[in-house]
Scaffold this active site. Structure first.
Site, PDB file in Angstrom:
ATOM      1  N   ASP A  23      87.372  41.633  14.139  1.00  0.00           N
ATOM      2  CA  ASP A  23      86.520  42.203  13.018  1.00  0.00           C
ATOM      3  C   ASP A  23      85.830  43.317  13.171  1.00  0.00           C
ATOM      4  OD1 ASP A  23      83.503  41.022  12.753  1.00  0.00           O
ATOM      5  OD2 ASP A  23      84.610  40.523  14.571  1.00  0.00           O
ATOM      6  N   ASP A  47      89.520  36.928  18.532  1.00  0.00           N
ATOM      7  CA  ASP A  47      88.156  37.252  18.731  1.00  0.00           C
ATOM      8  C   ASP A  47      87.399  35.947  17.909  1.00  0.00           C
ATOM      9  OD1 ASP A  47      85.525  38.539  18.910  1.00  0.00           O
ATOM     10  OD2 ASP A  47      85.966  38.812  16.601  1.00  0.00           O
ATOM     11  N   TYR A  48      85.903  35.806  18.308  1.00  0.00           N
ATOM     12  CA  TYR A  48      85.443  34.549  17.690  1.00  0.00           C
ATOM     13  C   TYR A  48      84.270  34.961  16.860  1.00  0.00           C
ATOM     14  CZ  TYR A  48      82.153  30.570  17.437  1.00  0.00           C
ATOM     15  OH  TYR A  48      81.567  29.477  17.120  1.00  0.00           O
ATOM     16  N   ASP A  49      83.198  35.776  16.824  1.00  0.00           N
ATOM     17  CA  ASP A  49      82.534  35.864  15.894  1.00  0.00           C
ATOM     18  C   ASP A  49      83.065  36.785  14.893  1.00  0.00           C
ATOM     19  OD1 ASP A  49      79.569  34.758  16.719  1.00  0.00           O
ATOM     20  OD2 ASP A  49      80.281  35.738  18.519  1.00  0.00           O
TER      21      ASP A  49
END
Length: 329
Positions: free
Chosen positions: A276, A93-95
């Site tokens: 997250d 995932d990124y954010d």
């Protein structure tokens, strides 16, 4: 001891003002004395001391690698799998996973070290790497398009596999007519919540309230979530409450669905998924092909999770840097 009101309820506020004006002197005195006593105990100096005390109690986030790795055995297992001739896959995932959150999503650009790190990992002939994000395709292409890795945008709506130049739909022929029915509900939440805004994506609509008053935003989000869950019961959508967002998305679109398809193509011996928030739980619960060992990492400690382990952004970055180093990056 103040008269509590909902400031958006005009009649309730008017009634409270009327009650205050008609209140007898004894009740006024009792309420005022109690509040003044609290103010003497909790004045601005006491608040500042408590705030600084809490701040000092928080552990510093170490931006450099610690001397003792947090996942030494995990790194070793991935390296050994590669040295035995296997393939490993990384779904990130990124954010909130590769990058911390900021007030404005457009400001959360990759740090200078992230691009080169992903390039090293993704260029290894036995490593398949995918950034699986809720971000639109345009953002992922701008920041990661030249690295040569697989990009999955909008929680699994579109992807661009490594080596390809064009984006394609993960699932063709999606019914998106529900968007026009849902938009007015989210727009109403924007109108009633200062600091919030609505984001329209190809496969979902998102209400963001990171810049709203924290308590009021959370209260509004719970109400919106309940309303959306009720009105979308017969629609082909899913509703979830993430980190400072409420999102409505097509039921067929999920990060887990994209990860499952990629695992089937890549035929990995080991895989790892890291994320997250609630949208990443579908990755953690994905059905993996027989013979694939799959490791799941939850970034952060908030909320229940199906992930096998938890860490923070620094812990994941440490794992990726050490893995790249072991592979000769």
């Amino acid at each position: 001891h103040a008269l509590m009101v909902n400031p958006h309820d005009v009649r309730e506020t008017a009634a409270a003002i009327g009650r205050a004006l008609l209140m007898d002197d004894e009740e006024k005195r009792e309420r005022t004395v109690a509040m003044q006593a609290r103010l003497r105990r909790r004045d601005s100096a006491a608040w500042a001391a408590a705030f600084l005390g809490d701040l000092e109690a928080q552990p510093l986030v170490d931006s450099v690698l610690s001397q003792e790795p947090r996942f030494p055995n995990l790194t070793r297992r991935f390296v050994e799998s590669i040295r035995r001739g296997g393939r490993v896959s990384l779904f990130l995932d990124y954010d909130g996973t590769l990058r911390g959150f900021v007030d404005k999503p457009e400001g959360a650009v990759p740090d200078p070290e992230l691009g080169p790190l992903l390039r090293v990992l993704g260029s290894h002939p036995q490593v398949d790497l995918a950034v699986v994000s809720g971000r639109p395709a345009e953002f992922l292409e701008e920041h990661f398009g030249e690295i040569g890795i697989t990009l999955v945008a909008e929680h699994g709506y579109r992807w661009r596999r490594a080596g390809e130049r064009e984006w394609s739909l993960v699932h063709a022929n999606l019914d998106m007519d529900w968007r026009e029915f849902i938009k007015p509900l989210l727009q109403q939440a924007v109108d009633l919540t200062p600091g919030s805004h609505m984001e329209e994506k190809q496969s979902s609509i998102v209400w963001h309230y990171r810049m709203a008053d924290p308590e009021f935003g959370s209260w509004r989000a719970r109400g919106l979530l309940a309303e959306l869950t009720d009105v979308t019961a017969s629609l082909p959508v899913s509703v979830h409450h993430g980190k400072k967002i409420v999102e409505v998305a097509s039921q067929l679109v999920s990060k887990g669905s994209a990860v499952r398809l990629l695992l089937g193509e890549w035929r990995s011996t080991m895989g790892l998924a890291a994320g997250d928030d609630q949208t990443d739980e579908s990755m953690f619960g994905v059905e993996v092909p027989e013979g694939t060992e799959f490791v799941t990492l939850k970034i952060g400690k908030e909320g229940a999770t199906r992930a096998q382990r938890t860490t923070d952004i620094g812990g994941l970055r440490e794992f990726l840097v050490r893995l790249a180093g072991e592979l000769g990056g």
